[in-house]
Design an enzyme around this catalytic site. Structure first.
Site, PDB file in Angstrom:
ATOM      1  N   LYS A  22      51.161  48.863  47.883  1.00 11.25           N
ATOM      2  CA  LYS A  22      49.947  48.750  47.235  1.00 11.25           C
ATOM      3  C   LYS A  22      49.511  47.272  47.121  1.00 11.25           C
ATOM      4  O   LYS A  22      48.397  46.755  47.295  1.00 11.25           O
ATOM      5  CB  LYS A  22      49.943  49.230  45.560  1.00 11.25           C
ATOM      6  CG  LYS A  22      48.832  48.874  44.687  1.00 11.25           C
ATOM      7  CD  LYS A  22      48.882  49.466  43.445  1.00 11.25           C
ATOM      8  CE  LYS A  22      50.094  48.511  42.583  1.00 11.25           C
ATOM      9  NZ  LYS A  22      49.205  47.622  41.866  1.00 11.25           N
ATOM     10  N   ASN A  23      50.569  46.339  46.773  1.00  7.73           N
ATOM     11  CA  ASN A  23      50.384  44.874  46.560  1.00  7.73           C
ATOM     12  C   ASN A  23      49.986  44.140  47.629  1.00  7.73           C
ATOM     13  O   ASN A  23      49.538  43.044  47.760  1.00  7.73           O
ATOM     14  CB  ASN A  23      51.656  44.291  45.667  1.00  7.73           C
ATOM     15  CG  ASN A  23      51.729  44.789  44.204  1.00  7.73           C
ATOM     16  OD1 ASN A  23      50.893  45.206  43.836  1.00  7.73           O
ATOM     17  ND2 ASN A  23      52.925  44.687  43.792  1.00  7.73           N
ATOM     18  N   ARG A 121      47.835  37.150  31.751  1.00  4.52           N
ATOM     19  CA  ARG A 121      47.814  36.928  33.337  1.00  4.52           C
ATOM     20  C   ARG A 121      46.863  36.205  33.813  1.00  4.52           C
ATOM     21  O   ARG A 121      45.873  36.721  34.125  1.00  4.52           O
ATOM     22  CB  ARG A 121      48.128  38.087  34.023  1.00  4.52           C
ATOM     23  CG  ARG A 121      49.162  39.163  33.714  1.00  4.52           C
ATOM     24  CD  ARG A 121      49.384  40.333  34.212  1.00  4.52           C
ATOM     25  NE  ARG A 121      49.865  40.567  35.544  1.00  4.52           N
ATOM     26  CZ  ARG A 121      49.941  41.689  36.175  1.00  4.52           C
ATOM     27  NH1 ARG A 121      49.377  42.646  35.873  1.00  4.52           N
ATOM     28  NH2 ARG A 121      50.727  41.538  37.300  1.00  4.52           N
ATOM     29  N   ASP A 305      58.610  43.392  38.850  1.00  9.93           N
ATOM     30  CA  ASP A 305      58.136  44.781  38.836  1.00  9.93           C
ATOM     31  C   ASP A 305      59.120  45.866  38.852  1.00  9.93           C
ATOM     32  O   ASP A 305      59.186  47.067  38.485  1.00  9.93           O
ATOM     33  CB  ASP A 305      57.277  44.977  40.165  1.00  9.93           C
ATOM     34  CG  ASP A 305      55.745  44.114  39.703  1.00  9.93           C
ATOM     35  OD1 ASP A 305      55.214  43.960  38.719  1.00  9.93           O
ATOM     36  OD2 ASP A 305      55.095  44.339  40.808  1.00  9.93           O
ATOM     37  N   ARG A 397      48.228  54.637  39.697  1.00  8.48           N
ATOM     38  CA  ARG A 397      47.845  53.451  40.119  1.00  8.48           C
ATOM     39  C   ARG A 397      48.814  52.803  41.293  1.00  8.48           C
ATOM     40  O   ARG A 397      48.428  52.049  42.093  1.00  8.48           O
ATOM     41  CB  ARG A 397      47.701  52.458  39.032  1.00  8.48           C
ATOM     42  CG  ARG A 397      46.628  52.615  38.277  1.00  8.48           C
ATOM     43  CD  ARG A 397      46.456  51.506  37.081  1.00  8.48           C
ATOM     44  NE  ARG A 397      46.351  50.168  37.873  1.00  8.48           N
ATOM     45  CZ  ARG A 397      47.212  49.268  37.497  1.00  8.48           C
ATOM     46  NH1 ARG A 397      48.011  49.344  36.361  1.00  8.48           N
ATOM     47  NH2 ARG A 397      47.054  48.097  38.011  1.00  8.48           N
TER      48      ARG A 397
END
Length: 420
Positions: A22-23, A121, A305, A397
């Site tokens: 995803k990232n 963030r 993460d 997500r």
């Protein structure tokens, strides 16, 4: 809202294919705005965040067609320059479009982002990088408004390593006039993949994989295709799942070269981890988990993460483990929920001290963000009795078909649909 019901205690056995990252996918989706034409992305994870970014591209004028783990994108008519609040508020990575829009069109209007409900963030680094390249930025009713007749090459050093800011400024710099030298660039594989992709589009980036990139601006780029790299965070989460439930899993379509410190930590915890070029085999049979210490750090350090999943693992280790998060010092909303399942965790500032317990006991728990959510699922897989994990939209997500993948290797987990 949907929830997961889990009944723990079943060892996991079998094979799980790792999805695309995803990232890594999200910045590449923003990069298509740099050049008009057709793109084909493969090994794309089927996730809510990817759909959100695809919808943002559509709002900006692109055509996006979805196939099985593929995206076909046409940016020939992507001429809009405003990324609206309604979409950007749901996902911070939407802010990636700032650099490409500014570089290609000379202007951009992008809402300040939202995202997970923990910790600051800020996007200051993104904005300072754009200003270094000659852009004028203003804030207007919650939007960043950026303008430049043209961007010009510059030297810019990021005060801290930032994946998001690195990606955004790199994308802006590739179309700037002159040469840019960007220092203290994040080393994460997702940043490396973006740079490689941009070079495939015709950019001139040297120093890829190091802290300093030299970017010679070019007048235009052309479309290119890309295959998404494996998701290293998903991989690490399933490694923890084996450690907590026992059993043996072979994780296919993985990239062990991105996982070295995670593999070392898993071995320190007592897991048998072996790997080849594109797979990782994790096994735990009868041996007790061992305590371990983690300090999160930018890549190649231990990823923040995976802090929450490894905290769940530490909760069942014999002895005292310590987890220090230096990246997001307040990213500990999962601690209270893990405690509901029986974990013994004491906070000392940004350090979690975990005294291992013999077992977790099922209970209702509430998801608060993406990585916290998966730690609760992992704990539920190991807990005696039934665990209900509520608000799992966070998991959708970032984890593709989590309950399907786990069910196929023996987990007792099912999705319960709730009211919208």
């Amino acid at each position: 809202m949907d929830s997961f019901l889990l009944r723990g205690g079943t060892p996991l056995e079998g094979e799980i294919p790792i999805s695309g990252s995803k990232n890594a996918t999200l910045p590449l989706l923003a990069a298509v705005l740099l050049a008009p034409g057709f793109y084909r992305f493969t090994n794309v994870p089927q996730l809510k965040d990817v759909r959100t970014m695809s919808n943002l591209l559509r709002i900006l004028g692109a055509k996006v067609d979805e196939a099985e783990h593929e995206l076909h994108i046409d940016t020939s008519h992507a001429t809009h320059v405003e990324a609206p609040y309604e979409l950007v508020k749901t996902m911070r990575a939407s802010f990636y479009v700032l650099g490409p829009l500014l570089a290609r069109h000379g202007e951009a209007r992008v809402s300040l982002p939202g995202g997970c409900a923990w910790g600051p963030r800020p996007v200051d680094l993104h904005m300072k990088g754009m200003e270094a390249l000659g852009a004028k930025l203003d804030l207007d009713q919650g939007y960043v408004v950026a303008r430049a007749d043209y961007l010009k090459g510059a030297e810019f050093e990021f005060p801290i390593s930032s994946v998001g800011a690195s990606c955004n400024v790199i994308m802006a710099a590739v179309l700037a006039r002159g040469t840019s030298v960007l220092k203290n660039i994040a080393l994460e594989p997702e940043v490396t993949q973006l740079s490689i992709f941009l070079n495939r589009m015709g950019a001139k980036i040297s120093g890829i994989g190091t802290r300093t990139l030299t970017i010679q601006g070019v007048p235009d780029l052309k479309p290119a295709d890309a295959v998404m790299i494996p998701d290293r965070i998903e991989t690490g989460s399933y490694i923890c799942a084996v450690g907590m439930t026992s059993g043996k899993l072979r994780l296919t379509h993985a990239d062990p070269s991105h996982m070295q410190i995670v593999i070392e930590t898993a071995r320190a915890a007592g897991l048998n981890v072996q790997y080849g070029s594109d797979s990782i085999t994790v096994e735990r049979r009868n041996g007790a988990l061992k305590p371990f210490a983690i300090t999160t750090d930018p890549y190649p350090g231990f990823p923040t993460d995976l802090q929450a999943p490894f905290m769940a693992l530490a909760g069942l280790a014999g002895g005292e483990s310590r987890i220090t998060d230096t990246i997001y010092t307040d990213r500990f909303t999962h601690v209270a929920e893990l405690a509901r399942l029986g974990a013994n965790i004491r906070m000392e500032g940004n350090v979690a001290v975990i005294a291992g317990v013999k077992e977790f006991v099922g209970a209702p728990v509430m998801s608060t963000d993406l990585r916290a959510s998966v730690s609760l699922v992992l704990a539920g897989l190991a807990a005696r009795g039934e665990t209900e994990v509520k608000r799992i939209y966070h998991l959708d997500r970032g984890y593709e078909k989590l309950e399907v993948k786990l069910s196929r290797v023996g987990a007792d987990i099912r999705r319960v649909e709730g009211e919208a």
